[in-house]
Design a protein around this motif. Structure first.
Motif, PDB file in Angstrom:
ATOM      1  N   ALA A  42       0.835  -1.205   0.000  1.00  0.00           N
ATOM      2  CA  ALA A  42       0.000   0.000   0.000  1.00  0.00           C
ATOM      3  C   ALA A  42       0.869   1.254   0.000  1.00  0.00           C
ATOM      4  O   ALA A  42       0.594   2.223  -0.723  1.00  0.00           O
ATOM      5  N   LEU A  43       1.940   1.240   0.784  1.00  0.00           N
ATOM      6  CA  LEU A  43       2.857   2.377   0.798  1.00  0.00           C
ATOM      7  C   LEU A  43       3.539   2.545  -0.555  1.00  0.00           C
ATOM      8  O   LEU A  43       3.695   3.670  -1.057  1.00  0.00           O
ATOM      9  N   LYS A  44       3.935   1.445  -1.167  1.00  0.00           N
ATOM     10  CA  LYS A  44       4.623   1.510  -2.460  1.00  0.00           C
ATOM     11  C   LYS A  44       3.724   2.107  -3.530  1.00  0.00           C
ATOM     12  O   LYS A  44       4.155   2.945  -4.328  1.00  0.00           O
ATOM     13  N   ALA A  45       2.446   1.695  -3.536  1.00  0.00           N
ATOM     14  CA  ALA A  45       1.515   2.208  -4.540  1.00  0.00           C
ATOM     15  C   ALA A  45       1.157   3.669  -4.284  1.00  0.00           C
ATOM     16  O   ALA A  45       1.124   4.493  -5.215  1.00  0.00           O
ATOM     17  N   LEU A  46       0.882   4.029  -3.029  1.00  0.00           N
ATOM     18  CA  LEU A  46       0.476   5.399  -2.710  1.00  0.00           C
ATOM     19  C   LEU A  46       1.595   6.405  -2.954  1.00  0.00           C
ATOM     20  O   LEU A  46       1.343   7.532  -3.414  1.00  0.00           O
ATOM     21  N   MET A  47       2.821   6.013  -2.684  1.00  0.00           N
ATOM     22  CA  MET A  47       3.943   6.936  -2.783  1.00  0.00           C
ATOM     23  C   MET A  47       4.738   6.782  -4.080  1.00  0.00           C
ATOM     24  O   MET A  47       5.675   7.552  -4.325  1.00  0.00           O
ATOM     25  N   GLY A  48       4.372   5.790  -4.924  1.00  0.00           N
ATOM     26  CA  GLY A  48       5.062   5.592  -6.192  1.00  0.00           C
ATOM     27  C   GLY A  48       6.538   5.277  -6.023  1.00  0.00           C
ATOM     28  O   GLY A  48       7.398   5.867  -6.680  1.00  0.00           O
ATOM     29  N   LEU A  49       6.848   4.313  -5.161  1.00  0.00           N
ATOM     30  CA  LEU A  49       8.233   4.022  -4.804  1.00  0.00           C
ATOM     31  C   LEU A  49       8.820   2.906  -5.656  1.00  0.00           C
ATOM     32  O   LEU A  49       8.102   2.002  -6.108  1.00  0.00           O
ATOM     33  N   THR A  50      10.137   2.961  -5.881  1.00  0.00           N
ATOM     34  CA  THR A  50      10.851   1.815  -6.422  1.00  0.00           C
ATOM     35  C   THR A  50      11.089   0.826  -5.289  1.00  0.00           C
ATOM     36  O   THR A  50      10.872   1.131  -4.111  1.00  0.00           O
ATOM     37  N   GLN A  51      11.564  -0.374  -5.653  1.00  0.00           N
ATOM     38  CA  GLN A  51      11.827  -1.362  -4.618  1.00  0.00           C
ATOM     39  C   GLN A  51      12.949  -0.900  -3.690  1.00  0.00           C
ATOM     40  O   GLN A  51      12.907  -1.131  -2.479  1.00  0.00           O
ATOM     41  N   LEU A  54      11.396   1.532  -1.294  1.00  0.00           N
ATOM     42  CA  LEU A  54      10.561   0.826  -0.320  1.00  0.00           C
ATOM     43  C   LEU A  54      11.436   0.124   0.719  1.00  0.00           C
ATOM     44  O   LEU A  54      11.140   0.157   1.920  1.00  0.00           O
ATOM     45  N   ASN A  55      12.520  -0.489   0.257  1.00  0.00           N
ATOM     46  CA  ASN A  55      13.431  -1.126   1.201  1.00  0.00           C
ATOM     47  C   ASN A  55      14.097  -0.104   2.108  1.00  0.00           C
ATOM     48  O   ASN A  55      14.471  -0.405   3.250  1.00  0.00           O
ATOM     49  N   GLY A  56      14.235   1.145   1.610  1.00  0.00           N
ATOM     50  CA  GLY A  56      14.751   2.218   2.452  1.00  0.00           C
ATOM     51  C   GLY A  56      13.835   2.496   3.625  1.00  0.00           C
ATOM     52  O   GLY A  56      14.288   2.742   4.753  1.00  0.00           O
ATOM     53  N   LEU A  57      12.510   2.454   3.373  1.00  0.00           N
ATOM     54  CA  LEU A  57      11.550   2.613   4.467  1.00  0.00           C
ATOM     55  C   LEU A  57      11.671   1.461   5.460  1.00  0.00           C
ATOM     56  O   LEU A  57      11.586   1.655   6.676  1.00  0.00           O
ATOM     57  N   SER A  58      11.867   0.261   4.923  1.00  0.00           N
ATOM     58  CA  SER A  58      12.018  -0.903   5.796  1.00  0.00           C
ATOM     59  C   SER A  58      13.272  -0.762   6.668  1.00  0.00           C
ATOM     60  O   SER A  58      13.253  -1.096   7.857  1.00  0.00           O
ATOM     61  N   VAL A  59      14.349  -0.263   6.072  1.00  0.00           N
ATOM     62  CA  VAL A  59      15.575  -0.056   6.841  1.00  0.00           C
ATOM     63  C   VAL A  59      15.346   1.001   7.922  1.00  0.00           C
ATOM     64  O   VAL A  59      15.823   0.869   9.053  1.00  0.00           O
ATOM     65  N   ALA A  60      14.607   2.076   7.584  1.00  0.00           N
ATOM     66  CA  ALA A  60      14.309   3.117   8.573  1.00  0.00           C
ATOM     67  C   ALA A  60      13.570   2.523   9.775  1.00  0.00           C
ATOM     68  O   ALA A  60      13.832   2.884  10.927  1.00  0.00           O
ATOM     69  N   LYS A  61      12.657   1.605   9.487  1.00  0.00           N
ATOM     70  CA  LYS A  61      11.939   0.908  10.569  1.00  0.00           C
ATOM     71  C   LYS A  61      12.917   0.157  11.469  1.00  0.00           C
ATOM     72  O   LYS A  61      12.824   0.228  12.701  1.00  0.00           O
ATOM     73  N   ASP A  62      13.869  -0.531  10.859  1.00  0.00           N
ATOM     74  CA  ASP A  62      14.835  -1.299  11.640  1.00  0.00           C
ATOM     75  C   ASP A  62      15.897  -0.415  12.284  1.00  0.00           C
ATOM     76  O   ASP A  62      16.470  -0.785  13.314  1.00  0.00           O
ATOM     77  N   VAL A  63      16.176   0.741  11.686  1.00  0.00           N
ATOM     78  CA  VAL A  63      17.125   1.673  12.296  1.00  0.00           C
ATOM     79  C   VAL A  63      16.605   2.137  13.656  1.00  0.00           C
ATOM     80  O   VAL A  63      17.383   2.455  14.561  1.00  0.00           O
ATOM     81  N   GLY A  64      15.285   2.157  13.812  1.00  0.00           N
ATOM     82  CA  GLY A  64      14.716   2.512  15.109  1.00  0.00           C
ATOM     83  C   GLY A  64      15.260   1.652  16.230  1.00  0.00           C
ATOM     84  O   GLY A  64      15.388   2.098  17.380  1.00  0.00           O
ATOM     85  N   MET A 114       8.186   9.995   6.410  1.00  0.00           N
ATOM     86  CA  MET A 114       7.742   8.614   6.579  1.00  0.00           C
ATOM     87  C   MET A 114       8.855   7.773   7.233  1.00  0.00           C
ATOM     88  O   MET A 114       8.586   6.907   8.072  1.00  0.00           O
ATOM     89  N   CYS A 115      10.098   8.069   6.847  1.00  0.00           N
ATOM     90  CA  CYS A 115      11.223   7.361   7.475  1.00  0.00           C
ATOM     91  C   CYS A 115      11.259   7.618   8.983  1.00  0.00           C
ATOM     92  O   CYS A 115      11.514   6.708   9.777  1.00  0.00           O
ATOM     93  N   VAL A 116      10.980   8.855   9.391  1.00  0.00           N
ATOM     94  CA  VAL A 116      10.998   9.203  10.811  1.00  0.00           C
ATOM     95  C   VAL A 116       9.919   8.431  11.566  1.00  0.00           C
ATOM     96  O   VAL A 116      10.163   7.867  12.647  1.00  0.00           O
ATOM     97  N   PHE A 117       8.713   8.383  10.997  1.00  0.00           N
ATOM     98  CA  PHE A 117       7.615   7.699  11.690  1.00  0.00           C
ATOM     99  C   PHE A 117       7.832   6.180  11.720  1.00  0.00           C
ATOM    100  O   PHE A 117       7.485   5.515  12.707  1.00  0.00           O
ATOM    101  N   LEU A 118       8.406   5.630  10.652  1.00  0.00           N
ATOM    102  CA  LEU A 118       8.728   4.211  10.670  1.00  0.00           C
ATOM    103  C   LEU A 118       9.820   3.921  11.706  1.00  0.00           C
ATOM    104  O   LEU A 118       9.804   2.884  12.379  1.00  0.00           O
ATOM    105  N   CYS A 119      10.767   4.838  11.836  1.00  0.00           N
ATOM    106  CA  CYS A 119      11.811   4.698  12.839  1.00  0.00           C
ATOM    107  C   CYS A 119      11.222   4.731  14.259  1.00  0.00           C
ATOM    108  O   CYS A 119      11.618   3.945  15.124  1.00  0.00           O
ATOM    109  N   LEU A 120      10.257   5.621  14.479  1.00  0.00           N
ATOM    110  CA  LEU A 120       9.588   5.684  15.779  1.00  0.00           C
ATOM    111  C   LEU A 120       8.895   4.363  16.111  1.00  0.00           C
ATOM    112  O   LEU A 120       8.997   3.835  17.221  1.00  0.00           O
ATOM    113  N   GLY A 121       8.159   3.841  15.121  1.00  0.00           N
ATOM    114  CA  GLY A 121       7.480   2.571  15.341  1.00  0.00           C
ATOM    115  C   GLY A 121       8.451   1.449  15.632  1.00  0.00           C
ATOM    116  O   GLY A 121       8.221   0.608  16.509  1.00  0.00           O
ATOM    117  N   GLY A 122       9.588   1.427  14.914  1.00  0.00           N
ATOM    118  CA  GLY A 122      10.590   0.403  15.146  1.00  0.00           C
ATOM    119  C   GLY A 122      11.236   0.521  16.512  1.00  0.00           C
ATOM    120  O   GLY A 122      11.500  -0.477  17.181  1.00  0.00           O
TER     121      GLY A 122
END
Length: 558
Positions: A42-51, A54-64, A114-122
Motif C-alpha cells: 500500500a505504501l509503495k503504490a500510494l507513494m510511487g516508490l521503487t523497490q 521501499l526497502n529504504g523505508l524498511s531499513v528506517a523501521k529497523d534503524v529505530g 515517513m522514514c521518521v515515523f517508521l523509525c519511531l514505530g521500530g
C-alpha cells in the motif's frame, strides 16, 4: 499506597509469575516490526516508490532499533513501567502516522518524514522488549533459557496474531491493520505497567542451594504448563492459516478471534493457581509466612558458579583486572572481548538475512506468482515461535545434562537457514512456503539462544545495554541485506513502470540474493563453532553448578 501493594505482590512467587504472564502478553504485541510485508504494498503504490526506496523505508523501521541503546541505558535507572510507557507512546505515534497516510486521512507525507515515523514505530519495541527481558531474566535467574524461549516465542507468534485477526475482522485491509499496530500495544502495555515489576534478589534473602533447586524444579512445571498453552495457540493459528477458517468475515471469523483471545488469556491460570495454593497454605499452617519467605528466596537465587570456580576467579595474578567469561563485565570489558564480537558477527549473519526475507516477502511472493503472501508471513511467524520456544528449553536441558554450550544451537540453525535459502533460490513449486518455514524457525532460534547466552557470558549487571548493543544487528542487518543487497539486485532485474516504481516477475528476481545470503550463513556457522569452543569451560561450570543443586535436593529428600 497502591504502588507499595504492587511491589509487595511482585515479591511473592505468584506475583512474579503474574508479571511473567503480563510480559508474555506484551511480547504478543511487540512483533509489529515484522509485519511490514502486510502493508508495504500500500505504501509503495500510494507513494510511487521503487523497490530500493521501499526497502529504504524498511531499513528506517529497523534503524529505530539502533536507538534501543537508550532503552538499555535507561533500564538500570528507571522503573519497568516507564520503559513500557515510552514504548507504547512511540508506537502510537509511529504507526498512527502511517495509518493516516494509508487510510487517506492525510496526503502522502514526504519520504523523509515517513522514514521518521517508521523509525519511531521500530524503536517502540526496543523499550517494550528491554523492559520485559531484563525484568523477567532477573526475576528468574536460574531459568534463563526457558524464560528467553517463552518470551521470544510469543514475539514470533505476534505477527501471526496480528495478521490473522486483521484477516478475520478487516479482510486484510492495510489501514485497519495499522490501527491495530498503533492501539493494541498501548492498551496491553497499560496492563503490564501495573504487574510487571522486579522482585528482590537472592542477596536479599540468602537461599540455600537445595531450596533453590527445589524452587527451580517447581518453576519447571510452571514453564511446561505455559509452554504447552503457547504450543496450543501456535497450532490453532497454524490450522486456521492452512484451512482458511479464520478469514472472510462473518460469524466463523468472530468465533475464531474469540477463541484466540481466550487462549491468549489462559496463561493467567498459572499465577492464579499459585496464588490459590499460597492462600491455602496460609489458612492451614501457622508457619506459612516462614515457608513463603523460604520459597521466595529460593526462586530468586542467582545462577552461581561452583565455589571452587568462584575462588579461582578471585585468585588472579597481580595486575589482572579483566573478568573471565561467566563473571560480571562492564560495558567496556564486554566490548573489548573477542567472544562478544564473535557472538555479534554470527548474530548479524543470522538475523540480517532473516530480516531481508521478512521485509521482502511481499515482493518475493509477487515475483514467484503469488497474489497474497499473508500465508507466508504467518508461517514465518508461527515457525519462528516453534524455533524460539524449543531452542530455549532444549538448550537449557542439554546444559544441565551434557554441558553442551548454548551457541551450538545457533551453529545448527545457520546450516538449516543456508539450506532454506538454497531451496528458495531454486524456485521450485512450494519453495517459498518451505523457505519461509525454515527461515522463520532458524531466525527464532537465533533470537532465543543469543539472549540468555549474553547474560551467561557477560553477567546481568549491564545486561539491558549489552542486549541492545546486540540488537544493533537488526538495523545493520536490515541495511546490508535488505536495503542494499535485496534492493539493488531486485532493481537491477526489474522493469520500470510508466507511473513510477518498478516490478519484477520470475525466479531470477531474487536468486542471487538467496545465494549470497546462504554464503553469509555458512560464515556465521564458522563463527558460532568457534564461540562454542571458546565457551566450553563456562558451560561446564554452569552444568556443575546445576548438578550440585540437584544433588543437594536429592540428599534432602532422602
Amino acid at each position: 499506597m497502591v504502588a507499595a501493594a504492587l511491589d509487595a505482590m511482585a515479591g511473592t512467587r505468584w506475583g512474579r509469575w503474574l508479571g511473567l504472564v503480563t510480559a508474555v502478553w506484551v511480547q504478543c504485541i511487540s512483533g509489529n516490526n515484522y509485519t511490514f510485508s502486510n502493508y508495504s504494498h500500500a505504501l509503495k503504490a500510494l507513494m510511487g516508490l521503487t523497490q530500493l526506496q521501499l526497502n529504504g523505508l524498511s531499513v528506517a523501521k529497523d534503524v529505530g532499533k539502533a536507538f534501543g541503546l537508550l532503552a538499555g541505558l535507561a533500564s538500570d535507572s528507571v522503573p519497568t513501567w516507564l520503559l513500557l510507557a515510552i514504548g507504547s507512546l512511540e508506537g502510537l505515534l509511529g504507526y498512527g502516522a502511517q495509518w493516516m497516510v494509508v487510510s487517506g486521512t492525510v496526503a502522502p507525507l514526504p519520504y523523509w518524514q515517513m522514514c521518521v515515523f517508521l523509525c519511531l514505530g521500530g524503536n517502540s519495541t526496543t523499550w517494550m522488549n528491554t523492559a520485559v527481558l531484563v525484568t523477567c531474566i532477573r526475576n528468574f535467574r536460574r531459568s534463563r533459557g526457558p524464560v528467553s524461549g517463552l518470551l521470544k516465542g510469543y514475539v514470533g507468534l505476534s505477527t501471526a496474531i496480528f495478521t490473522d485477526v486483521c484477516s478475520a475482522l478487516f479482510a486484510d485491509d492495510p489501514a485497519s491493520f495499522l490501527v491495530m499496530l498503533a492501539v493494541v500495544p498501548a492498551a496491553v502495555c497499560a496492563v503490564a505497567m501495573l504487574f510487571l515489576r522486579e522482585g528482590p534478589t537472592a542477596s536479599d534473602a540468602g537461599a540455600g542451594a537445595a531450596a533453590a533447586a527445589a524452587a527451580e524444579e517447581e518453576d519447571g512445571r510452571c514453564f511446561a504448563a505455559i509452554n504447552s498453552l503457547a504450543v496450543a495457540i501456535a497450532l490453532y493459528l497454524l490450522v486456521a492459516d492452512l484451512t482458511g477458517i479464520g478469514g472472510g468475515g462473518g460469524v466463523v471469523s468472530a468465533v475464531f478471534v474469540a477463541v484466540l483471545l481466550v487462549l491468549l488469556a489462559s496463561p493467567a491460570a498459572v499465577p492464579a493457581l499459585l496464588a490459590w495454593k499460597s492462600w491455602m497454605k496460609t489458612c492451614k499452617a501457622a508457619n506459612a509466612d516462614l515457608e513463603e519467605a523460604d520459597s521466595l528466596a529460593a526462586e530468586s537465587a542467582p545462577l552461581l558458579l561452583p565455589a571452587s570456580a568462584k575462588a579461582a576467579g578471585e585468585a588472579r595474578a597481580p595486575g589482572e583486572e579483566r573478568p573471565r567469561l561467566g563473571e560480571e563485565h562492564t560495558i567496556a570489558q564486554a566490548l573489548t572481548s573477542l567472544d562478544f564480537w564473535l557472538m555479534f558477527a554470527s548474530f548479524l549473519m543470522g538475523v540480517g538475512t532473516g530480516l531481508a526475507v521478512m521485509n521482502n516477502l511481499g515482493q518475493m511472493g509477487a515475483a514467484m506468482g503469488y497474489a497474497d503472501v499473508s500465508l507466508f508471513v504467518s508461517m514465518t511467524s508461527i515457525w519462528g515461535f516453534f524455533g524460539r520456544i524449543a531452542s530455549g528449553t532444549i538448550s537449557e536441558h542439554f546444559i544441565k545434562t551434557r554441558a553442551i554450550p548454548r551457541p551450538l544451537w545457533n551453529a545448527a540453525s545457520q546450516v538449516l537457514m543456508a539450506a532454506g535459502y538454497i531451496v528458495m533460490a531454486l524456485a521450485m513449486p512450494g519453495s517459498l512456503f518451505i523457505g519461509s518455514v525454515v527461515v522463520g524457525a532458524c531466525y527464532g532460534v537465533r533470537l532465543a539462544v543469543t539472549v540468555p547466552t549474553a547474560s551467561e557470558l557477560f553477567g546481568l549487571k549491564y545486561y539491558g545495554l549489552i542486549y541492545n548493543i546486540l540488537i544493533l544487528n537488526l538495523p545493520l542487518g536490515s541495511f546490508l541485506f535488505s536495503g542494499l543487497l535485496a534492493g539493488l539486485l531486485y532493481d537491477a532485474e526489474a522493469t520500470p513502470l510508466p507511473d513510477g516504481g518498478n516490478t519484477c516477475v520470475g525466479a531470477h528476481c531474487y536468486r542471487l540474493v538467496f545465494l549470497i545470503m546462504a554464503l553469509a550463513c555458512v560464515v556465521g556457522f564458522g563463527l558460532d563453532v568457534l564461540l562454542c569452543v571458546r565457551t566450553k569451560r563456562v558451560y561446564a561450570k554452569i552444568h556443575e553448578s546445576k548438578r550440585s543443586s540437584r544433588s543437594a535436593v536429592a540428599q534432602r529428600v532422602s
